[in-house]
Design an enzyme around this catalytic site. Structure first.
Site, PDB file in Angstrom:
ATOM      1  CE  LYS A  33       4.635  -6.454  23.251  1.00 22.01           C
ATOM      2  NZ  LYS A  33       3.660  -5.924  24.296  1.00 22.01           N
ATOM      3  CE1 TYR A 242      -5.603  11.409  -5.363  1.00 24.74           C
ATOM      4  CE2 TYR A 242      -3.871  10.857  -3.645  1.00 24.74           C
ATOM      5  CZ  TYR A 242      -4.860  10.525  -5.020  1.00 24.74           C
ATOM      6  OH  TYR A 242      -4.483   9.448  -5.466  1.00 24.74           O
TER       7      TYR A 242
END
Length: 343
Positions: A33, A242
């Site tokens: 899956k 950042y």
């Protein structure tokens, strides 16, 4: 390489399936899956079929159709979500076998596809999918007249061998299926490792096929190499990334690599991530941004062309631990910008 190169070792995948099959008392299926946990259901299913797998499980009918196109006629493809509204044509046209989860799904199957095979999923305590004991008691006789091909359930705590939920669900499953002449399936990877009492007629390994815990003996299936875009030397006191969250304490060589959270590498890895140049670990510094990660390569003997995120020194579970998640999430999140090679 542009934003990274993902190598998928189909030989290791097949070896993991064979190892789990040897541990299983009955037949062994394969769970493919979520596009085979992000690794490509077509290539993965074909490799497992060549290794001997004759039963596959996916989450939804659309996934089942894709696997059928990849492996052709013959092997069983079970749909864990069952027969949902709108699935009838896919189930019929691609010879899929829904694992029915409710009375409504059972009625839909009987009305729309009365002569097609199906299985039944039973809820033994996970409270997620499947018929609860009272519902099953009400429809069991009707279901058995339609000759289901499988009765299955799923363990909630199989990765914790001593958890009391495991024997509790085992007993519930036995109680709900006692005396019924239908093949039974309870265990995925963790259940296989709990021993033969949990195996019944069919096991359904998933994460263990792809190199993840709790199957500690599994071979590594994925390698992720990420190219270096730019290298720079910074002075003590300079910051990176950042928020200025990392400051150099010494003259430092910083590599900027071409991957980030858009490529399935969680932002939570910031400050905890290590990549590798051969066997040498290199700490990521600053934040993980959308497309870029900065890495301290000061201690390497040479400037690297790429760094390894997943490989022999760091598997999916180790990376997942650093991110505060699980190996399943790392695998299924691996970005589509990576070039892929199957070996």
């Amino acid at each position: 390489m542009s934003s990274g190169h993902l190598t998928i070792d189909l030989g290791a995948l097949a070896a993991n399936w064979k190892a789990l099959a040897q541990l299983s008392a009955g037949e062994t299926a394969a769970v493919v899956k979520a596009d085979a946990y992000g690794l490509g259901s077509g290539r993965v299913a074909r490799a497992l079929a060549e290794a001997g797998a004759r039963r596959f499980f996916v989450a939804v009918a659309e996934e089942g159709a894709a696997v059928r196109e990849a492996i052709g006629k013959g092997p069983m493809i079970g749909i864990l979500s069952g027969h949902m509204e709108g699935d009838t044509a896919l189930i019929r046209d691609h010879d899929l076998v829904p694992m029915l989860n409710s009375v409504d799904q059972m009625l839909r199957q009987i009305e729309a596809l009365p002569n097609r095979p199906f299985g039944i999923q039973l809820d033994t305590g996970m409270s997620r999918l499947g018929l609860e004991p009272g519902e099953w008691a009400a429809v069991r006789d009707l279901a058995m007249t339609r000759n289901p091909v499988l009765l299955m359930s799923h363990l909630a705590c199989a990765d914790e061998p001593e958890h009391p939920m495991n024997p509790h669900q085992l007993q519930n499953f036995r109680d709900m299926t006692e005396g019924l002449d239908v093949p039974r399936s309870l265990s995925a990877t963790g259940g296989i490792l709990l021993g033969p009492d949990y195996h019944f007629d069919l096991t359904r390994p998933g994460i263990g096929l792809y190199g993840g815990q709790p199957f500690a003996e599994s071979r590594s299936v994925v390698r992720l190499d990420i190219p270096v875009i730019q290298l720079r030397t910074i002075a003590p006191g300079e910051t990176v990334g950042y928020g200025n969250i990392w400051t150099a304490a010494r003259p430092s060589r910083i590599a900027t690599i071409a991957a980030g959270y858009a490529d399935g590498l969680p932002r939570a890895l910031g400050g905890k991530l290590r990549l590798y140049h051969g066997a040498i670990p290199c700490p990521a510094v600053g934040r993980v941004s959308m497309d870029l990660i900065t890495v301290d390569v000061t201690d390497l003997p040479e400037d690297p062309a790429y760094l390894t995120m997943l490989g022999p020194h760091q598997g999916v579970d180790r990376l997942a631990t650093a991110a505060g998640t699980i190996g399943y999430e790392i695998l299924t999140s691996l970005g589509r910008r990576y070039s892929r090679a199957y070996v």
